[in-house]
Design an enzyme around this catalytic site. Structure first.
Site, PDB file in Angstrom:
ATOM      1  N   LYS A 188      41.905  36.399  50.460  1.00  0.00           N
ATOM      2  CA  LYS A 188      40.669  36.186  49.698  1.00  0.00           C
ATOM      3  C   LYS A 188      40.951  36.436  48.218  1.00  0.00           C
ATOM      4  O   LYS A 188      41.328  37.547  47.828  1.00  0.00           O
ATOM      5  CB  LYS A 188      39.585  37.136  50.211  1.00  0.00           C
ATOM      6  CG  LYS A 188      38.296  37.101  49.413  1.00  0.00           C
ATOM      7  CD  LYS A 188      37.207  37.900  50.126  1.00  0.00           C
ATOM      8  CE  LYS A 188      36.050  38.227  49.239  1.00  0.00           C
ATOM      9  NZ  LYS A 188      36.321  39.292  48.287  1.00  0.00           N
ATOM     10  N   ASP A 213      54.549  44.916  51.006  1.00  0.00           N
ATOM     11  CA  ASP A 213      54.674  43.810  50.064  1.00  0.00           C
ATOM     12  C   ASP A 213      54.570  42.508  50.854  1.00  0.00           C
ATOM     13  O   ASP A 213      55.380  42.257  51.751  1.00  0.00           O
ATOM     14  CB  ASP A 213      56.048  43.917  49.370  1.00  0.00           C
ATOM     15  CG  ASP A 213      56.260  42.827  48.343  1.00  0.00           C
ATOM     16  OD1 ASP A 213      55.524  41.814  48.374  1.00  0.00           O
ATOM     17  OD2 ASP A 213      57.171  42.979  47.512  1.00  0.00           O
ATOM     18  N   MET A 214      53.569  41.709  50.532  1.00  0.00           N
ATOM     19  CA  MET A 214      53.322  40.485  51.314  1.00  0.00           C
ATOM     20  C   MET A 214      54.490  39.508  51.260  1.00  0.00           C
ATOM     21  O   MET A 214      54.611  38.638  52.112  1.00  0.00           O
ATOM     22  CB  MET A 214      52.045  39.795  50.837  1.00  0.00           C
ATOM     23  CG  MET A 214      52.112  39.281  49.417  1.00  0.00           C
ATOM     24  SD  MET A 214      50.561  38.518  48.943  1.00  0.00           S
ATOM     25  CE  MET A 214      50.712  38.551  47.159  1.00  0.00           C
ATOM     26  N   HIS A 226      45.176  32.173  43.887  1.00  0.00           N
ATOM     27  CA  HIS A 226      44.974  31.643  42.522  1.00  0.00           C
ATOM     28  C   HIS A 226      45.728  32.464  41.469  1.00  0.00           C
ATOM     29  O   HIS A 226      45.898  32.011  40.347  1.00  0.00           O
ATOM     30  CB  HIS A 226      43.483  31.499  42.181  1.00  0.00           C
ATOM     31  CG  HIS A 226      42.710  32.774  42.130  1.00  0.00           C
ATOM     32  ND1 HIS A 226      41.384  32.830  41.806  1.00  0.00           N
ATOM     33  CD2 HIS A 226      43.069  34.058  42.374  1.00  0.00           C
ATOM     34  CE1 HIS A 226      40.960  34.076  41.839  1.00  0.00           C
ATOM     35  NE2 HIS A 226      41.960  34.836  42.183  1.00  0.00           N
TER      36      HIS A 226
HETATM   37  C1  LIG Z   1      42.904  39.827  43.213  1.00  0.00           C
HETATM   38  S1  LIG Z   1      43.192  41.169  44.227  1.00  0.00           S
HETATM   39  C2  LIG Z   1      42.852  40.555  45.790  1.00  0.00           C
HETATM   40  C3  LIG Z   1      41.410  40.636  46.036  1.00  0.00           C
HETATM   41  C4  LIG Z   1      40.990  41.061  47.423  1.00  0.00           C
HETATM   42  N1  LIG Z   1      41.595  40.215  48.422  1.00  0.00           N
HETATM   43  C5  LIG Z   1      39.471  40.957  47.508  1.00  0.00           C
HETATM   44  O1  LIG Z   1      38.955  39.854  47.741  1.00  0.00           O
HETATM   45  O2  LIG Z   1      38.803  41.965  47.270  1.00  0.00           O
HETATM   46  C6  LIG Z   1      44.845  41.317  44.184  1.00  0.00           C
HETATM   47  C7  LIG Z   1      45.381  42.464  45.063  1.00  0.00           C
HETATM   48  O3  LIG Z   1      46.673  42.039  45.453  1.00  0.00           O
HETATM   49  C8  LIG Z   1      47.485  43.174  45.538  1.00  0.00           C
HETATM   50  N2  LIG Z   1      48.881  42.740  45.517  1.00  0.00           N
HETATM   51  C9  LIG Z   1      49.548  42.192  44.468  1.00  0.00           C
HETATM   52  N3  LIG Z   1      50.807  41.902  44.824  1.00  0.00           N
HETATM   53  C10 LIG Z   1      50.948  42.267  46.142  1.00  0.00           C
HETATM   54  C11 LIG Z   1      52.019  42.200  47.073  1.00  0.00           C
HETATM   55  N4  LIG Z   1      53.192  41.717  46.730  1.00  0.00           N
HETATM   56  N5  LIG Z   1      51.797  42.638  48.328  1.00  0.00           N
HETATM   57  C12 LIG Z   1      50.590  43.148  48.707  1.00  0.00           C
HETATM   58  N6  LIG Z   1      49.536  43.233  47.846  1.00  0.00           N
HETATM   59  C13 LIG Z   1      49.708  42.800  46.580  1.00  0.00           C
HETATM   60  C14 LIG Z   1      47.058  43.983  44.343  1.00  0.00           C
HETATM   61  O4  LIG Z   1      47.462  45.326  44.444  1.00  0.00           O
HETATM   62  C15 LIG Z   1      45.544  43.794  44.375  1.00  0.00           C
HETATM   63  O5  LIG Z   1      44.916  44.817  45.118  1.00  0.00           O
END
Ligand SMILES: C[S@@+](CC[C@H](N)C(=O)[O-])C[C@H]1O[C@@H](n2cnc3c(N)ncnc32)[C@H](O)[C@@H]1O
Length: 364
Positions: free
Chosen positions: A266, A252-253, A270
């Site tokens: 990336k 979890d980031m 947003h």
């Molecule tokens: C919009 S996508 C990101 C797109 C990706 N960076 C790309 O350009 O292909 C959102 C991603 O964030 C991940 N995500 C959401 N909350 C997160 C968290 N707290 N920690 C890590 N990853 C997370 C989701 O599982 C999803 O795969």
């Protein structure tokens, strides 16, 4: 007592009134533009034109699409709107051809290995997304405590990323995941070609929220010396198929980001409000070394720019889309700059603007 306005509105002239009425028709009926686009995809028009060699007449299309001949005049009217709105090109001989936009909607065409963008159009023109937009006025009237759920959450009972969406509405969840994959996967090839210095000096990189690792694998293919981590939630990492070229980390980031010389976000920020962005960036700062040691955060996201003409309108539509569907927003340079400062970063540089997006390096 209400303050009296010192200005009285000048009564519009007849010419202004009839122009205003025409403008109102355009504004209130322009939802038919994406509906026509969605219809073109569902009928397979861009793919048919592509298979017919890139140009086709109305009779060619009626035959190729196996439509009843009685529908030919109606299809002609649809094609006329699609040509006028820039989805197709047409000439005086009644030949329709693809433009770059419709090229993105051809099935099976791969751009840098990416899928076509049809899934994105079909999702955002689906009833699930339209219903959320139709709930906007009701949403504005409700005084809800922070964090404010989006109109999408209000209407559908779950946020786009929430696991419960898969149970509540599997069709919507599938549409969203396919749209997200199409949206996110496109563009890394252009970034690799256009921004040489972005990755070339790096020894290691963490792609934060890197999903199934498609982006990270493209980077490692171009720069095999980079050791690349892909951080995402366990539910995503567990399903990722690994070819061994990148290292998947489930986590979890908001709690921790795997250390590397650079962290990439990336199309991530947003989706989040300002406070969350500051927390995410603060975690990024912990994961990277000093600026002198090459530490940086790479952000690829929209940078709203009011001087960018028609691109500005696209960026504003993407901003309102974030408001309707997520808790996030699009940001201009000043807004980005203050988030970076609040997260403890000393400097940043907009490396490149590519289409509606920007590539930003942020330094500790
Ligand atoms: C919009 S996508 C990101 C797109 C990706 N960076 C790309 O350009 O292909 C959102 C991603 O964030 C991940 N995500 C959401 N909350 C997160 C968290 N707290 N920690 C890590 N990853 C997370 C989701 O599982 C999803 O795969």
């Amino acid at each position: 007592m209400a303050a009296k306005s010192s200005q009285t509105m000048t009564i519009p002239t007849d010419a202004e009134l009839v122009q205003a009425q025409a403008d109102l028709w355009r504004h209130s009926l322009s939802y038919l533009t994406p509906m026509a686009l969605s219809c073109a995809i569902q009928l397979g028009i861009p793919t048919a034109i592509h298979r017919l060699g890139g140009a086709a007449s109305l009779p060619d299309l009626v035959t190729t699409l196996s439509l009843p001949p009685s529908k030919a005049p109606f299809l002609g009217r649809l094609l006329r709107l699609l040509s006028t709105t820039g989805v197709l090109a047409s000439n005086e001989a009644g030949i329709y051809s693809l433009v770059p936009l419709s090229y993105l909607l051809v099935d099976g065409v791969r751009i840098d290995g990416d899928a076509s963008q049809t899934a994105l159009v079909l999702a955002v023109t689906s009833r699930h997304y339209m219903e959320a937009a139709m709930g906007l006025a009701d949403w504005f009237k409700k005084d809800i405590a922070q964090p404010v759920p989006s109109p999408f959450e209000e209407v559908h009972g779950a946020a786009l990323f929430e696991e419960s969406m898969a149970v509540l509405d599997p069709e919507c969840d599938k549409l969203f995941n396919e749209a997200l994959a199409a949206h996110d996967h496109m563009g890394i090839g252009t970034i690799l070609r256009e921004c040489h210095g972005l990755f070339s000096g790096l020894q290691s990189l963490t792609d934060c929220c890197g999903g199934d690792g498609t982006t990270a694998r493209s980077i490692v293919k171009a720069y095999p010396h980079i050791k690349c981590n892909v951080l995402d939630l366990p539910k995503v990492v567990d399903k990722a198929s690994s070819d061994g070229s990148v290292n998947y980390v489930a986590g979890d980031m908001f709690h921790s980001i795997p250390p590397a010389q650079a962290v990439m976000l990336k199309l991530v920020l947003h989706f989040w409000g300002d406070e969350d962005c500051i927390n995410i960036l603060a975690q990024c700062k912990k994961a990277i070394p000093s600026r002198e040691a090459g530490g940086k955060v790479i952000i690829i996201d929209i940078v709203v720019d009011s001087s960018s003409g028609q691109m500005f309108e696209t960026q504003l539509l993407m901003d309102v889309a974030m408001m309707v569907y997520t808790r996030g927003r699009q940001r201009d340079e000043n807004e980005w700059s203050s988030i970076f400062a609040e997260a403890g970063f000393s400097d940043y540089k907009i490396v490149k603007k590519l289409g509606a997006r920007g590539v930003i390096e942020v330094y500790p």
